[in-house]
Design an enzyme around this catalytic site. Sequence first.
Site: not given
Lengths: 433, 362
Positions: A29, A127-128
């Site tokens: 993350d 974003d993960e």
Amino acid sequence: MTQYVMHGLLRSADQGRTAKEGRCVLHLDMDAYFASVEQRDVPLYRGRPLVVCHTSSDFCSHGVVATASYEARPWGIKAGMSVWEARKRCPQACFVHADIPKYLDNARRILRICERRSHRVEVFSIDEAFADLSANLRSYPPGRERWEAALETGRGLKEDIRRELGLTASVGIGPNKLVAKMASEFHKPDGLTLVTPEQLPHILAPMEVDKLVGVGRRMRRNFRAMGIETIGDLARTPREVMEWRFGVVGRLLWGAAWGQDDSPVVRSGELHEVKSFGHSLSLRGGTDDLGYLENTLLGLVDAVTRRMRRDGYLGRTVSLRLRVGYGMGYARARTLEEYSDLPSPIYAAAREMLRREAASGLWREPVTTVGVSVSQLRRREEGKQVTIWDCLDPREEKLTAALDALRDRYGEGVVTRASLLGDFSVSGMNLAR
Amino acid sequence: MKINALREDLLNAMQTVQYSANAKGMMPILSGVRMEAKDEKLILHSTDLEAYTITSCQGSVEKEGECVVSHKVLMDILRDSRDEKVSVEVVGNELELRGHKSEIKLFTMPAEDFPNAPVVEIPVLGELKKEIFIPAVQKVSRAASRDEKRPSLLGILVEIGEDGLNMVSTDSYRLAIHRMKEGYEKREEGQFIIPASAMVNLARIAGKSGKMDMYRDDNRGQVRFDLGDSDYIIRLIEGKFPKYSQFIPESLEKRAEVGKEEVLGALKRASLISSTVRMKVGQQAITMASESKEVGEGKEDITAEYAGEEVEIAFNSRFLEDGIQCIDGEKVVLGITEPLKPGVVKEKEGEEFMYIIMPIRI
């Protein structure tokens, strides 16, 4: 960014094959992703509160916060908050536009780095990502040694991202996606957390129940009514009760409270698959003038369809979003008979929904936000079936093509509908982003 | 009511009325068939309120009368029975069906609840030749829409005008038209939108040869086809049919001639990969190509006679296949002008049938 799609994580299907012992899943993350990228690129922003906004205005005057840097978080600025509120809380912060193509490009690089360490990487959001390390670590004996090796992988991954991209990430490692995701949240930013199955009950049980993926405000209220405050309370509730009360979701959540999650890490091909095109506008003070709302809607539809045509998409489902007063927003949707990227069929559908809502008599307060989005997309290259109606009247198609050519050459504002002339907020909408 | 009849005759009559029996509807009475014994005949009625079928079968009437019984049960019994003759008698609330060794009692429904046949008596067409009309119906009905959102497209437009009898259907992606110049006698001009599904049923029960007549009612709400031994009454679709004449090209300048079986085979293979098939029409051959991001890609050449400049166009393979299957004979003529103009499928000889198909913009 971190909207949890419950079905993506707690997928009930496809158990068995992957649910066996000894899985090792890593969750990556990025920390304050958009803000970190901006701070990396612009030295001026470093060490200051920075707010990256999703907005259609040139001056970040309305819209929502996409990401707030860690420096801005002490003021209570969070993703999803309105820009207006963020400005009130922290006037000295820097406000910048989100540059999605740049973040996507960075995300692709992050994905490449992850793929060096594992062949099974699932993109979960911009974003993960999840990575299944089980295959890589098969040579280590199960237990302590294997987890050590996983930690080493996570450390290396973070180091690579820092060295190559200058960004920090939090990594969580666990026996499945659910636990890995929760683990990555424990130490932020720049954290590296391992949660083994043995530690699991001690860590999960005392946590508030809304830390569980899939438990939001409403679910928390339901749980509270049942006397469930912590994840441990939930786990101690008989499964049958949960199933009876909440159905399939109840069973999944009960499993999640025990740290169970059988969903596999699915390798995803394309990082950024467009799912919908939409625009919305908050109306300061609100209005209940239907004519004005319809005009605004027309401007939004124009903007949305322009972007669809530019990016080469056709859409079929039109959703109208409305917020009445300052309560919850709601949406209505309708599916067109044909895929389209022209304003008139999409506007006709949206306007009809708007009129129906206006006639429903449920608007006790003025409308404060109106938005339209088009989903169920397909690429234009796949072809657009021409209908006899198009043959009857190809004028709109030709007209929009001519307008698009004009705008491509001279800019978005060069031509606009006469009915939108008086309305700055819509006609001045900057589509370049 | 009591009548003796041959099982086969009775079964045939039951099968004729089966298309308008409505087993799953809201009104239980419509799942029944009304039987009326009169004048040495057994007359059968069935209706789903959209269509009404009346037919008769020969038999020796011992006692006149009427009753309504479940259509499906009676038909299944007759179909499965081995008896040559059956006797049908109403005793109280039951219908007794007696064969050689069997005896079956079926509960009846009140005959007075059964809807009466509408009166449809104004002649529109006479002496309509089934050999021409029925195949035309079968071809044209393929292009009719199945989407309830546009009701008028669910039907076939039957247009009786000065220059002939036209049948047209479209689902807005393709349009089929059949023009009849002869094989009928015009009693009146007019336009009727007849549900395509009912027309398909009409084609099933009409038989292959012989003549039929068409009537309408006073307010143009229904039409009746008199098939000789049976009547089929259809409720018309209200609404406006699109003005189709503007889609029909004046002449076919660029026409490619291809073998029907060859092009059908190539289309079928192309459709396995993607529903969109691209056609590159050249002097000697048409290249059919299809590609899909998930599956792969493929292409196939078919021989074609074509005099014109090369043109590339894409169609939905299923629509094109439907059109080509409507063509009689070994050769098919494809008329293609521009990539975004409709394509035409027609027979090599004969101008009666034309199938117009909208392209896919690529």
